[in-house]
Write an enzyme that holds these catalytic residues in place. Sequence first.
Site, PDB file in Angstrom:
ATOM      1  CB  SER A  96      -0.945   0.002   1.209  1.00 55.37           C
ATOM      2  OG  SER A  96      -0.218  -0.151   2.417  1.00 55.37           O
TER       3      SER A  96
ATOM      4  CG  ASP B  45      -4.769   4.794   7.693  1.00 54.52           C
ATOM      5  OD1 ASP B  45      -3.788   5.438   8.114  1.00 54.52           O
ATOM      6  OD2 ASP B  45      -4.728   4.102   6.661  1.00 54.52           O
TER       7      ASP B  45
ATOM      8  CG  HIS C 211      -1.805   3.328   4.801  1.00 59.54           C
ATOM      9  ND1 HIS C 211      -2.948   2.736   5.304  1.00 59.54           N
ATOM     10  CD2 HIS C 211      -1.159   2.363   4.108  1.00 59.54           C
ATOM     11  CE1 HIS C 211      -2.990   1.476   4.931  1.00 59.54           C
ATOM     12  NE2 HIS C 211      -1.914   1.215   4.208  1.00 59.54           N
TER      13      HIS C 211
END
Length: 208
Positions: free
Chosen positions: A11, A186, A189
């Site tokens: 990611s 979040d 990240h």
Amino acid sequence: MGRSYVAIGDSLTVGVGARLFGGGFVERYAAMLEKRLHMPIELSVFAKSGLTTDAMLLLFKRTDVRCAIEQADIITITGCGNDLVQAVQHEKEGVDEKELLLASMHCQANFTEMITEIARIKRGQKQHYAIYILNLYNPFPNIPIAERWLQQYNHHLRILAAKPHVEIVDVYRVFKGHEKEYLSIDQFHPNHKGYEAMASALFQRSSE
């Protein structure tokens, strides 16, 4: 004649957490390179959120990935974050700390295999190429065991820099003490500032 840049990973390579426009560290780094070199950068991204290093290793079996690597001047790799998350989640359930050590060793073995595979693909080539592995920042600064594991993991990751063409980018040091500033909503990240910091660290490392 431009340069070819291949980004492989999870990611972080996808750019999860960044603003819709601007991208993650990959696009920002490519833009920095274009500005410095005054030539176009051909970018190929092979990444998906949630990939473990096992899943990343499978990417190297794909023909399109191998062809892109064959042409690449620059390769970046992010990974092991998902391996870490799984290990930390297990740890919260009371699993032995050995779980973390095993995850660390497994990641390093997979990174070694990726580097070896890149060398196989590029065997016989005369063109110079560089592989930049980004180490891990700590999204769990309040979990002592995660901090200890990460420091150990990043320390051992430096061993890979002894291999030809390989450099380690110290993202851990860049994020240390700036987690609130650099992490997205979040809390895992990076946000746009975090990705900008990652791109700058990579750019600085590749300019040395």
